[in-house]
Design an enzyme around this catalytic site. Structure first.
Site, PDB file in Angstrom:
ATOM      1  N   HIS A  32      17.558   7.001   1.090  1.00 25.01           N
ATOM      2  CA  HIS A  32      17.869   6.090   0.173  1.00 25.01           C
ATOM      3  C   HIS A  32      17.495   4.631   0.491  1.00 25.01           C
ATOM      4  O   HIS A  32      17.551   3.862  -0.370  1.00 25.01           O
ATOM      5  CB  HIS A  32      19.418   6.246  -0.401  1.00 25.01           C
ATOM      6  CG  HIS A  32      20.274   5.875   0.526  1.00 25.01           C
ATOM      7  ND1 HIS A  32      20.938   6.587   1.516  1.00 25.01           N
ATOM      8  CD2 HIS A  32      20.780   4.461   0.678  1.00 25.01           C
ATOM      9  CE1 HIS A  32      21.809   5.795   2.388  1.00 25.01           C
ATOM     10  NE2 HIS A  32      21.840   4.589   1.627  1.00 25.01           N
TER      11      HIS A  32
ATOM     12  N   ASP B 164      18.771  13.398   2.475  1.00 25.66           N
ATOM     13  CA  ASP B 164      18.648  11.944   2.614  1.00 25.66           C
ATOM     14  C   ASP B 164      18.111  11.364   4.079  1.00 25.66           C
ATOM     15  O   ASP B 164      19.008  11.015   5.061  1.00 25.66           O
ATOM     16  CB  ASP B 164      19.846  11.180   2.308  1.00 25.66           C
ATOM     17  CG  ASP B 164      19.991   9.877   1.954  1.00 25.66           C
ATOM     18  OD1 ASP B 164      18.926   9.274   2.076  1.00 25.66           O
ATOM     19  OD2 ASP B 164      20.996   9.275   2.194  1.00 25.66           O
TER      20      ASP B 164
ATOM     21  N   GLY C 218      25.436  -1.057   4.285  1.00 20.36           N
ATOM     22  CA  GLY C 218      24.532  -1.567   5.254  1.00 20.36           C
ATOM     23  C   GLY C 218      24.630  -0.971   6.692  1.00 20.36           C
ATOM     24  O   GLY C 218      23.731  -1.104   7.415  1.00 20.36           O
TER      25      GLY C 218
ATOM     26  N   SER D 251      23.940   2.383   6.265  1.00 19.45           N
ATOM     27  CA  SER D 251      22.992   3.588   6.061  1.00 19.45           C
ATOM     28  C   SER D 251      21.855   3.480   6.637  1.00 19.45           C
ATOM     29  O   SER D 251      21.173   2.586   6.889  1.00 19.45           O
ATOM     30  CB  SER D 251      22.375   3.435   4.478  1.00 19.45           C
ATOM     31  OG  SER D 251      23.580   3.286   3.433  1.00 19.45           O
ATOM     32  N   GLY D 252      21.400   4.652   6.997  1.00 24.28           N
ATOM     33  CA  GLY D 252      20.247   4.981   7.858  1.00 24.28           C
ATOM     34  C   GLY D 252      20.559   4.760   9.174  1.00 24.28           C
ATOM     35  O   GLY D 252      19.668   5.417  10.183  1.00 24.28           O
TER      36      GLY D 252
END
Length: 843
Positions: free
Chosen positions: A647, A701, A793, A795-796
Site C-alpha cells: 500500500h 500487502d 508512517g 507502514s512497510g
C-alpha cells in the site's frame, strides 16, 4: 592532553617456585642367614606376603600424600593492589612524576615499610616477592602500590584474608617500632587476574592532569584511524587540582560486546583496587545515551584490556574537573511546598562513589508526604533487589531500597527524610523522584490506591492487567459477561480465551477449548494425541509435530506445508530450524546464509521513553518521497533488496509511488533530518508490488524495492533474517515494532526511531476483534489494553521476532486507528510470501 608512551607499566617476575623433591623409601634387605635357619615354605611365604603388602601400602600412602599435598600444593603467583595514607607527609608536585628524586625517595620508604609489614604477619612473611609504588596523590599523601606474592595453592585463602584484613590499627602497631611513616586508611585487595595476563604483548601508560576550564582527551591506541590492537593493557592515570573532582565523559565507546574479552574499568583511585572500581563496561554505547563518571576525589584510573581477536574502533573520552563545592555535586537539603522533585548527583549519568545525601521534605501542616520514584537504578554486583541493602541504597522510613524496583513511600506526618548512600565501589545512574502533599483521607484523588501505595486510574481495576505491579488492582474482582472467570479468582478479557496463551496463570482460559482435551497436544494438522506420546520416537500426529523439538537430530520426513526443506530437497520436521545455530539438515543448509538479524551493538538500559538505541535495529530503513520526507518504513534483506508494504507504493492522483524515481532510501538512519557518516542514501532501480495486492482488504500487502547500487554493511546497516515458508510465530510470542510513524493517532511523526514490544495475538481471536477481516496472510500483534501500536508512517516497516537472530515476522500493514484498546495492529505474514520473494530477488 600530553600523552606519553612510557612503555611497560609493570611486568611481573616469573616466580621461582620451590622444587619439591620426591623422597624415595627403600625396604631393608632381609638377612639371608636368618632365612636359612628358619627356612620353611609356610613361614617364608608369609614373610614375603607381609613384605609385599607393606610395600604396596607404603607406595599407596606415598601416592596419596603426593596427590593431596605436593600435587595440589603447586605454587601460584598473585598480585595485590592497595593504598595507604601517609599522615606525617605533605604532598608536593614532584610526587606526580615517578622520575623525580622526591618520588623515588618516598617510594623507597613505602616499599621498605611494606616489606617490614609483611614480615611481621605470619600468613604473609614467607610469600612476599616484591612491592612497587605506582603513584602518589594528595591527602596528606596517599601511596598506591602493587605487591606480588608467591605461595602454595593451599595458602591462597589465608593470604587473601590477611591482605584484606590489614586494618590501620594492625599496620600502625607493626610499624611503630621502626619509627616509620605514620600510616592511616589502609586498603588492599587481590588484583583482577585479567589485569596481568601473560598474553599481553603491549603495555601502554598515560597520564593526564586537567586544569580549570580545560578539557582533555583520552583515546585508545590507534583511535580513530584503526581498531585498538589485540592483547594489550592500557591505563590512564587522571588527576585534577586539589579541591576538585574528575568528570569523565565517553564521546565514543565501541568495544566487543562480551566483557570477558575486551573491557574498560574505571576506578576511584590511581591503582586498580577492587574496592574502588566504579564500573566495568564493554559493548557499544552511543553518546545520546550518556556514559559518564565522576570521582569522589581528585584522582581516577581508567584501564582497558583487550584479547587476541575481534578488535573494534575503541574509546574516546573527555576529561575535565569540577570544584568539589559545585552546585552540580551538592545534594540533599530541605524541600518544601505542595510538590517538587529531587535526584542523585550527576543524573542521568553515574553518581559518584562515597556519596551521602539527605533530603528533608516538609509539606503544609495537616497533610502527608508521598514520594514516588520516576526512575530508580541502584544496582551493582553482589547486591540484589532487596530491602536489606548494604551497598548503595535509598533509606525512607527506616526501610532500605536498592536494585531497579522503584519504591513508593508515604509519611505519617507532614515531613519525611530521604537518605541516599553510595559506597566506594560500583556506581549506577541513580534516581529521579517527585514528592506530593496529600490529604490523609484521600491519598489517591479520583484514582484507585494499590497496596503498594501506587495510584492508578479507576478504570484499570479488574481489567485483567497488573497495573499496580502487585496485582492489588486485580484482586477481589467480580467478573462481568465480557470476562473469563479464572479459577484463581482473576478476571481476564473474554477474547483471550483459547488463544494459546495461559493468561489466567492457572490455564483456566485454555481449558475446554473444543479442540484437544487437557493432557493432549494439538498437532499442526489439528489431530489430538496424548501428551505422554510426545517425544516417544513414534510419529503419532502423522505430521511429526509430537516428535519435533525433542532435543535430538531432526529426522527426515516427507515434504509438506509444515516441513522445512533443506537445500538437498530433503525435508525435516523441526520447528523453525533455520539459523538457530544447530545444524539440522544433512547438508547443514539450515545454517547457511545466516549472516543476518544481529545487532552488532550491545543494547544498553533505556531510562524512560521508547527511543531505540542507535544501531539497535540496523535493518530498518526510512523511505522518503523526494522533496517531501519520510513516508514509509522498510527492511533490508540483502545488499540490494528491501521489503516494504504494497500500500506504500500505490499511485494516487498526485504521486506515482509505483515509480522508482520518486523515492529516496535512507539506511543507517536514527534521527530524521540527521546527517552523519553512518547514514547511506540510495535511489531505487525498481519497485515490485505483489500482483495479488487488494487495496480494499489489504490482503497480500507486501512489496519489494531494489536499490540502484549495493549498500555497504556496517555496524548501523545490516539485513534481517527472512523466515522459511514453514516458519511459525506462535501466539503470545514477543515481537518488536519499529518506525518513525506518528506517536499517537492523528499526531505528528517521530523524529527519533521508536521501538515497542508487543505480542503476537491468536488469529482466531484477532479475527473476532477485527470483525472477520483477517486472512491467512495476515498476522495480528499488539497490546490489547491499548497504548502501544504501529501508526501512520510506520507502514512497510518490520515486525522483528527476537531469538538467537531476529527474523522478519511481518510487515506493518493496517489497523483500526492507532493503539486503541482491543484493536491490534495487522501485519503481512512474510513466511507466506517466501517463495515469491526468492523468485523476484534470489534471496
Amino acid at each position: 592532553m600530553d600523552q606519553m608512551h612510557t612503555g611497560v607499566k609493570y611486568i611481573p617476575n616469573q616466580n621461582q617456585g620451590t622444587n619439591w623433591d620426591a623422597s624415595e623409601t627403600f625396604l631393608p634387605t632381609s638377612d639371608s642367614k636368618k632365612l636359612e635357619k628358619n627356612r620353611g615354605p609356610g613361614k617364608t611365604g608369609i614373610v614375603i606376603t607381609v613384605v609385599v603388602v607393606a610395600a604396596l601400602i607404603a607406595l599407596l600412602i606415598g601416592l596419596l600424600v603426593w596427590h593431596f599435598h605436593y600435587r595440589d600444593d603447586t605454587r601460584i603467583k598473585k598480585m595485590y593492589s592497595g593504598s595507604m595514607r601517609i599522615t606525617n607527609q605533605a604532598f608536593v608536585d614532584t610526587y606526580e612524576n615517578p622520575n623525580t628524586t622526591e618520588f623515588k625517595t618516598l617510594s623507597k620508604q613505602v616499599v621498605k615499610q611494606l616489606n617490614d609489614l609483611y614480615k611481621n604477619i605470619p600468613e604473609l612473611s614467607n610469600y612476599h616477592v616484591k612491592s612497587t609504588v605506582q603513584a602518589f596523590s594528595e591527602g596528606s599523601v596517599i601511596a598506591y602500590y602493587l605487591s606480588e606474592f608467591g605461595f602454595p595453592a593451599s595458602q591462597e585463602a589465608s593470604v587473601d584474608k590477611a591482605m584484606s584484613s590489614m586494618d590501620t590499627t594492625k599496620v600502625r602497631r607493626t610499624m611503630a617500632a621502626s619509627n616509620a611513616l605514620m600510616i592511616d586508611d589502609v586498603q588492599s585487595s587481590a588484583l583482577d587476574s585479567r589485569m596481568f595476563s601473560k598474553s599481553f604483548s603491549e603495555y601502554y601508560k598515560y597520564a593526564e592532569h586537567t586544569k580549570a576550564n580545560q578539557i582533555g582527551t583520552i583515546v585508545s591506541p590507534g583511535f580513530p584511524d584503526k581498531p585498538y590492537p589485540p592483547n594489550t593493557f592500557t591505563q590512564w592515570q587522571l588527576r585534577a587540582d586539589p579541591g576538585h573532582v574528575i568528570k569523565l565523559d565517553f564521546d565514543t565507546f565501541n568495544l566487543e560486546a562480551d566483557c570477558s574479552n575486551d573491557f574498560v574499568r574505571v576506578y576511584d583511585s590511581l591503582v586498580a583496587i577492587e574496592s574502588r572500581v566504579m564500573g566495568e563496561v564493554c559493548g557499544y554505547h552511543h553518546h545520546n545515551n550518556p556514559l559518564a563518571y565522576q570521582s569522589s576525589r581528585n584522582v581516577m584510573l581508567v584501564t582497558m584490556v583487550t584479547n587476541e581477536k575481534k578488535n573494534y574502533p575503541g574509546i574516546k573520552a573527555l576529561v575535565s574537573q569540577i570544584p568539589r563545592d559545585s552546585k552540580d555535586l551538592v545534594c540533599g537539603g530541605t524541600l518544601s511546598g505542595e510538590s517538587g522533585t529531587f535526584k542523585t548527583p550527576n543524573y542521568p549519568n553515574y553518581y559518584p562513589p562515597n556519596t551521602n545525601c539527605e533530603w528533608n521534605i516538609q509539606v503544609p501542616d495537616g497533610k502527608l508526604v508521598k514520594v514516588q520514584f520516576i526512575t530508580f537504578l541502584l544496582k551493582e554486583p553482589g547486591q540484589n533487589n532487596t530491602k536489606d541493602c548494604k551497598k548503595d541504597y535509598v533509606e525512607i522510613n527506616n526501610n532500605r531500597y536498592c536494585g531497579e524496583l522503584p519504591p513508593i513511600s508515604t509519611s505519617n506526618t507532614n515531613s519525611m527524610k530521604v537518605f541516599f548512600n553510595s559506597d566506594s565501589s560500583y556506581v549506577d545512574r541513580g534516581f529521579t523522584a517527585k514528592y506530593n502533599a496529600f490529604e490523609s483521607t484521600n491519598p489517591c484523588p479520583n484514582k484507585f490506591q494499590c497496596k503498594n501505595q501506587r495510584c492508578v486510574n479507576t478504570d484499570l481495576k479488574c481489567d485483567g492487567w497488573n497495573d499496580c505491579g502487585d496485582m492489588s488492582d486485580e484482586m477481589n474482582c467480580k467478573c462481568d459477561s465480557t470476562q473469563i472467570q479464572c479459577k484463581n479468582s482473576l478476571c481476564k478479557p473474554q477474547f483471550w480465551e483459547c488463544d494459546g496463551v495461559n493468561d489466567c496463570g492457572d490455564n483456566t482460559d485454555e481449558q475446554n477449548c473444543g479442540a484437544c482435551k487437557t493432557g493432549e497436544i494439538t498437532c499442526r494438522n489439528a489431530k489430538c494425541v496424548s501428551d505422554k506420546k510426545r517425544c516417544d520416537g513414534n510419529d503419532d500426529c502423522g505430521d511429526g509435530t509430537d516428535e519435533s523439538d525433542c532435543g535430538r537430530m531432526a529426522e527426515t520426513v516427507p515434504c509438506s506445508d509444515i516441513t522445512y526443506k533443506c537445500a538437498n530437497n530433503k525435508c525435516i520436521i523441526k520447528e523453525n530450524p533455520e539459523c538457530d545455530e544447530t545444524p539440522d539438515c544433512e547438508d547443514k543448509s539450515d545454517e547457511a546464509n545466516c549472516d543476518c538479524g544481529k545487532s552488532p551493538f550491545k543494547t544498553s538500559r533505556i531510562v524512560g521513553g521508547q527511543n531505540a538505541d542507535v544501531g539497535e535495529f540496523p535493518w530498518q530503513v526510512s523511505l522518503h518521497i523526494k522533496n517531501m520526507g519520510h513516508v514509509c518504513g522498510g527492511s533490508i534483506i540483502n545488499q540490494q533488496w528491501l521489503v516494504t508494504a504494497a500500500h506504500c507504493v500505490q499511485d494516487d492522483a498526485k504521486t506515482k509511488y509505483s515509480q522508482p524515481g520518486v523515492w529516496e532510501v535512507y539506511l543507517g538512519l536514527h534521527t530524521q533530518k540527521e546527517t552523519n557518516p553512518n547514514i547511506q542514501k540510495r535511489n531505487l532501480r525498481q519497485v515490485i508490488s505483489h500482483p495479488n495486492y487488494n487495496a480494499y482488504t489489504f490482503d497480500n500487502d507486501i512489496a519489494l524495492m531494489q536499490l540502484d547500487s549495493p549498500v555497504a554493511y556496517s555496524g548501523y546497516i545490516q539485513p534481517i533474517c527472512l523466515p522459511a515458508a514453514s516458519h511459525t510465530f506462535p501466539a503470545g510470542n514477543p515481537v518488536w515494532i519499529t518506525g518513525w510513524g506518528a506517536t499517537r493517532e492523528g499526531g505528528s511523526a517521530a523524529s527519533v526511531l521508536q521501538k515497542a514490544q508487543v505480542r503476537i495475538i491468536n488469529s482466531t481471536v484477532c479475527n473476532q476483534l477485527m470483525k472477520g477481516q483477517i486472512t491467512s496472510r495476515m498476522m495480528c500483534a499488539g497490546v490489547l489494553t491499548g497504548g502501544v501500536d504501529a501508526c501512520q508512517g510506520d507502514s512497510g516497516g518490520p515486525l522483528s521476532s527476537p531469538g538467537s537472530r531476529m527474523f522478519l515476522a511481518g510487515v506493518v500493514s493496517w489497523g483500526d486507528g492507532c493503539a486503541r484498546r482491543n484493536k491490534p495492529g495487522i501485519y503481512s505474514v512474510v513466511s507466506k510470501f517466501r517463495g515469491w520473494i526468492k523468485e523476484k530477488t534470489g534471496v
